[in-house]
Design an enzyme around this catalytic site. Sequence first.
Site, PDB file in Angstrom:
ATOM      1  N   GLY A  45      16.040   1.242 -22.635  1.00  0.00           N
ATOM      2  CA  GLY A  45      16.607   2.071 -21.573  1.00  0.00           C
ATOM      3  C   GLY A  45      16.170   3.519 -21.530  1.00  0.00           C
ATOM      4  O   GLY A  45      16.031   4.097 -20.466  1.00  0.00           O
ATOM      5  N   ASP A 103      28.353   4.066 -22.715  1.00  0.00           N
ATOM      6  CA  ASP A 103      29.435   3.414 -21.981  1.00  0.00           C
ATOM      7  C   ASP A 103      30.665   3.373 -22.903  1.00  0.00           C
ATOM      8  O   ASP A 103      31.429   4.329 -22.944  1.00  0.00           O
ATOM      9  CB  ASP A 103      28.928   2.021 -21.565  1.00  0.00           C
ATOM     10  CG  ASP A 103      29.882   1.248 -20.692  1.00  0.00           C
ATOM     11  OD1 ASP A 103      30.474   1.844 -19.784  1.00  0.00           O
ATOM     12  OD2 ASP A 103      30.044   0.035 -20.907  1.00  0.00           O
ATOM     13  N   PHE A 152      28.738   0.330 -12.488  1.00  0.00           N
ATOM     14  CA  PHE A 152      27.507  -0.212 -13.069  1.00  0.00           C
ATOM     15  C   PHE A 152      26.314   0.424 -12.365  1.00  0.00           C
ATOM     16  O   PHE A 152      26.229   0.415 -11.139  1.00  0.00           O
ATOM     17  CB  PHE A 152      27.455  -1.735 -12.929  1.00  0.00           C
ATOM     18  CG  PHE A 152      26.263  -2.326 -13.606  1.00  0.00           C
ATOM     19  CD1 PHE A 152      26.241  -2.489 -14.988  1.00  0.00           C
ATOM     20  CD2 PHE A 152      25.144  -2.695 -12.874  1.00  0.00           C
ATOM     21  CE1 PHE A 152      25.123  -3.008 -15.624  1.00  0.00           C
ATOM     22  CE2 PHE A 152      24.019  -3.218 -13.510  1.00  0.00           C
ATOM     23  CZ  PHE A 152      24.007  -3.376 -14.880  1.00  0.00           C
ATOM     24  N   VAL A 153      25.412   0.996 -13.130  1.00  0.00           N
ATOM     25  CA  VAL A 153      24.263   1.695 -12.544  1.00  0.00           C
ATOM     26  C   VAL A 153      22.935   1.088 -13.005  1.00  0.00           C
ATOM     27  O   VAL A 153      22.859   0.509 -14.093  1.00  0.00           O
ATOM     28  CB  VAL A 153      24.295   3.209 -12.874  1.00  0.00           C
ATOM     29  CG1 VAL A 153      25.453   3.886 -12.171  1.00  0.00           C
ATOM     30  CG2 VAL A 153      24.375   3.468 -14.376  1.00  0.00           C
TER      31      VAL A 153
END
Length: 175
Positions: A45, A103, A152-153
Amino acid sequence: MVIKDKSFEVFINEKQINSRVKEIAQQISAEYKGKDPLIIPILNGAFLFAADLIKELTIPCQVSFVKVSSYAGMESTGVVTKLFGLETDLKSRHVIILDDIIDTGLTMYSILQQVKVFKPESIEMASFLLKPEALQKELEVKYVGFTIPNDFVVGYGLDYEGYGRNMKDIYKLKG
Ligand code: 5GP
Ligand code: MG
């Protein structure tokens, strides 16, 4: 914008992303002047955030990507991660762990514990996105791009089922 079965809308655009990344780079360059930090980005990520940030740093630094595999622990609170590719000679290094998003914080917390074992001179965390409402661990994340709600992205390194990492904007689930 559609990925597989889900529709997304632009949430943070490329221009906002770029200017925030530059601000963080300036802050790190100022705060780590003379310190030669070791940046540890978490794959997959953080790859775009890391690349953009590092290009804007004006101080000497080293970069060493790591990968984590996470799996649910036996306890309800447990995300257990194993860290791969960590340069073990962290003594006397100023480490900055870099991720795309925090998160629940369980992943970053687990990585932090594993990095601490190597006793670096200092450790800070940087995450481009942070969801404060989802946070389950007390983490002092020094560098945060944007704090966001519990949506949620995808995009800018973040995926939905492996897709969307290459998008220049950050999108959120439409709905
Ligand atoms: P944690 O809950 O441990 O802080 O986050 C674990 C991982 O879940 C993150 O590194 C990221 O890969 C993924 N994740 C959490 N929130 C999102 C999100 O909104 N979008 C995407 N694409 N991944 C997320
Ligand atoms: Mg991640």
